[in-house]
Design a protein around this motif. Structure first.
Motif, PDB file in Angstrom:
ATOM      1  N   MET A  60       0.806  -1.213   0.000  1.00  0.00           N
ATOM      2  CA  MET A  60       0.000   0.000   0.000  1.00  0.00           C
ATOM      3  C   MET A  60       0.846   1.274   0.000  1.00  0.00           C
ATOM      4  O   MET A  60       0.375   2.332  -0.387  1.00  0.00           O
ATOM      5  N   VAL A  61       2.102   1.174   0.451  1.00  0.00           N
ATOM      6  CA  VAL A  61       2.906   2.386   0.608  1.00  0.00           C
ATOM      7  C   VAL A  61       4.213   2.352  -0.175  1.00  0.00           C
ATOM      8  O   VAL A  61       4.827   3.394  -0.381  1.00  0.00           O
ATOM      9  N   ALA A  62       4.675   1.176  -0.582  1.00  0.00           N
ATOM     10  CA  ALA A  62       6.013   1.045  -1.166  1.00  0.00           C
ATOM     11  C   ALA A  62       6.195   1.919  -2.409  1.00  0.00           C
ATOM     12  O   ALA A  62       7.222   2.587  -2.563  1.00  0.00           O
ATOM     13  N   GLY A  63       5.202   1.935  -3.285  1.00  0.00           N
ATOM     14  CA  GLY A  63       5.320   2.728  -4.502  1.00  0.00           C
ATOM     15  C   GLY A  63       5.387   4.217  -4.221  1.00  0.00           C
ATOM     16  O   GLY A  63       6.246   4.930  -4.764  1.00  0.00           O
ATOM     17  N   LYS A  64       4.508   4.701  -3.366  1.00  0.00           N
ATOM     18  CA  LYS A  64       4.452   6.134  -3.078  1.00  0.00           C
ATOM     19  C   LYS A  64       5.693   6.608  -2.341  1.00  0.00           C
ATOM     20  O   LYS A  64       6.177   7.729  -2.570  1.00  0.00           O
ATOM     21  N   TRP A  65       6.216   5.786  -1.447  1.00  0.00           N
ATOM     22  CA  TRP A  65       7.363   6.187  -0.633  1.00  0.00           C
ATOM     23  C   TRP A  65       8.701   5.701  -1.201  1.00  0.00           C
ATOM     24  O   TRP A  65       9.745   5.850  -0.553  1.00  0.00           O
ATOM     25  N   ASN A  66       8.668   5.092  -2.381  1.00  0.00           N
ATOM     26  CA  ASN A  66       9.889   4.643  -3.064  1.00  0.00           C
ATOM     27  C   ASN A  66      10.700   3.649  -2.235  1.00  0.00           C
ATOM     28  O   ASN A  66      11.926   3.739  -2.145  1.00  0.00           O
ATOM     29  N   TRP A  67      10.007   2.696  -1.640  1.00  0.00           N
ATOM     30  CA  TRP A  67      10.678   1.635  -0.890  1.00  0.00           C
ATOM     31  C   TRP A  67      10.929   0.450  -1.825  1.00  0.00           C
ATOM     32  O   TRP A  67       9.988  -0.141  -2.360  1.00  0.00           O
ATOM     33  N   ASP A  68      12.197   0.085  -2.012  1.00  0.00           N
ATOM     34  CA  ASP A  68      12.511  -1.077  -2.833  1.00  0.00           C
ATOM     35  C   ASP A  68      12.910  -2.251  -1.946  1.00  0.00           C
ATOM     36  O   ASP A  68      12.831  -2.176  -0.709  1.00  0.00           O
ATOM     37  N   MET A  69      13.361  -3.351  -2.565  1.00  0.00           N
ATOM     38  CA  MET A  69      13.672  -4.557  -1.797  1.00  0.00           C
ATOM     39  C   MET A  69      14.821  -4.317  -0.820  1.00  0.00           C
ATOM     40  O   MET A  69      14.794  -4.785   0.320  1.00  0.00           O
ATOM     41  N   TRP A  70      15.841  -3.569  -1.251  1.00  0.00           N
ATOM     42  CA  TRP A  70      16.983  -3.332  -0.374  1.00  0.00           C
ATOM     43  C   TRP A  70      16.590  -2.484   0.813  1.00  0.00           C
ATOM     44  O   TRP A  70      17.073  -2.702   1.939  1.00  0.00           O
TER      45      TRP A  70
END
Length: 418
Positions: free
Chosen positions: A190-200
């Motif tokens: 829900m948040v990874a795309g908006k907050w630019n969270w990648d796997m690392w």
């Protein structure tokens, strides 16, 4: 706060639905007292029916007060992709070819654990399978872990205490075990795309801490019940396989395809229909597909989406009014009464947040994901699979809450102190 009439009614019905989940055993008791009306009481005694039932009450209220178009307009503005995906992934992951592959992998790992076969196999089921949620999605990991625990331990008459301790640890471990990546756990998605969270980013800030907590929780449960587990017969060295490798590989391809297109309902539903055709064509290599259980879980989550969409008016103000420490513990507590993915989604709508706010929100949301059946989207799947092995085929919500608290505390220490 200036809620509309629909929002106030929706919040009231949401509170009623949450209370209803704790009263399902009472409705089952009524079914025995009033056999002439046993049908309705059994219906209301099904945990998976609760939120869908009260969602229909909301829709009827909308139709009466706002006209026949009001509920239609409201429903068309919601996204039911996740309930559909959970239903489909649960059925595919529970198919015999996938289960046999999973069992072979778990037994291979268990052989390297220097413990009794049954003890080692139990530890692997409770520690390694939840971490698969970071790759094959949490609902699939929950389905596989719950089925393997049911067939190898719950079905063998283990003690009441072991059943609940295992359930609490499983729900918490699946909730936090999906944070090694940015694409598999609903509250992270829900948040990874908006907050630019990648796997690392996920592994560095969440994943290694979650993995440590998962192994501690599994290790503690294994240690506490080592004597009882040793008395069971679970052959970790068995190599029995009844499904040919080409069919196993085909089912793995279906699973990967459905996971890859998890946000595209048209594609994963098409893949599922093709899967059903293959399963029908090779019926002799399949057991009964979990269609009924999967549909009930999907209905539960759809009801949660329908009622949960009207909670933004109070949840967002609550979240923005906390500092980072209070936010972490507040999110942990709020997750118990509302889906953690909905909680992180509302947090993502708040503008101008810093990294500390974002970390506290997501860490708290996944930490509390094992406290109740509604706290995390995969929980109803595990609930549906395991409840038949409990007394009266019902899981006591208070029993789940109490036994999930210690592993939740371990997760709190991992995310707050490390």
């Amino acid at each position: 706060m200036n809620p509309s009439m629909f929002e106030m009614v929706g919040t009231g019905l949401f509170a009623v639905a949450v209370a209803h989940t704790f009263l399902t055993k009472y409705f089952e008791h009524l079914a025995h007292l009033q056999p002439n009306h046993a049908g309705i009481w059994h219906l209301l005694g099904e945990v998976e029916v609760v939120f869908g039932f009260w969602a229909f009450v909301l829709l009827i209220f909308m139709a009466v007060t706002g006209g026949a178009s009001a509920p239609t307009t409201y429903l068309e503005g919601l996204n039911y992709t996740e309930p559909a995906f959970v239903f489909i992934i649960m059925v595919v992951a529970a198919s015999r070819p996938i289960l046999e592959l999973c069992k072979m992998g778990a037994r291979a790992l268990a052989r390297y654990v220097p413990l009794n076969d049954s003890v080692a196999f139990y530890f692997v089921c409770l520690a390694v399978l939840p971490l698969l949620g970071s790759f094959i999605t949490e609902p699939a990991a929950m389905t596989l872990a719950a089925l393997m625990l049911r067939d190898n331990f719950y079905a063998k008459g283990i003690s009441h205490r072991l059943k609940y301790v295992t359930l609490g640890a499983l729900f918490v471990n699946v909730s936090i075990g999906g944070t090694l990546t940015h694409f598999a756990a609903p509250p992270v998605l829900m948040v990874a795309g908006k907050w630019n969270w990648d796997m690392w980013y996920m592994f560095g800030h969440f994943g290694w801490k979650a993995a440590l907590a998962v192994f501690v929780n599994a290790g503690v449960a294994t240690f506490l019940f080592t004597r009882e587990l040793k008395a069971l017969t679970v052959d970790a060295r068995s190599k029995d396989r009844t499904v040919p490798w080409p069919l196993i590989i085909a089912h793995v391809a279906f699973l990967i395809g459905i996971v890859y297109f998890a946000h595209h309902a048209i594609v994963f539903v098409g893949l599922f229909l093709l899967f059903l055709g293959v399963a029908e064509g090779y019926r002799h290599y399949h057991d009964r597909l979990m269609l009924r259980e999967g549909l009930l879980v999907g209905f539960f989550l759809a009801g949660l989406v329908t009622l949960g969409a009207l909670q933004q008016w109070w949840l967002q103000d609550v979240l923005t009014g906390m500092d980072t420490t209070a936010l972490f513990f507040g999110a942990t507590a709020l997750t118990a009464i509302t889906d953690n993915a909905a909680l992180t989604y509302l947090g993502s709508l708040v503008e101008g947040t810093d990294e500390a706010f974002r970390y506290s929100l997501v860490a708290g949301a996944v930490t509390g994901g094992g406290l109740t059946v509604i706290a995390n989207a995969p929980n109803p799947a595990g609930f549906a699979i395991l409840r038949g092995n409990f007394d009266d085929e019902a899981i006591n919500p208070l029993g789940l809450l109490v036994t999930a608290l210690p592993p939740t505390f371990v997760a709190i220490l991992a995310f707050q102190l490390l």
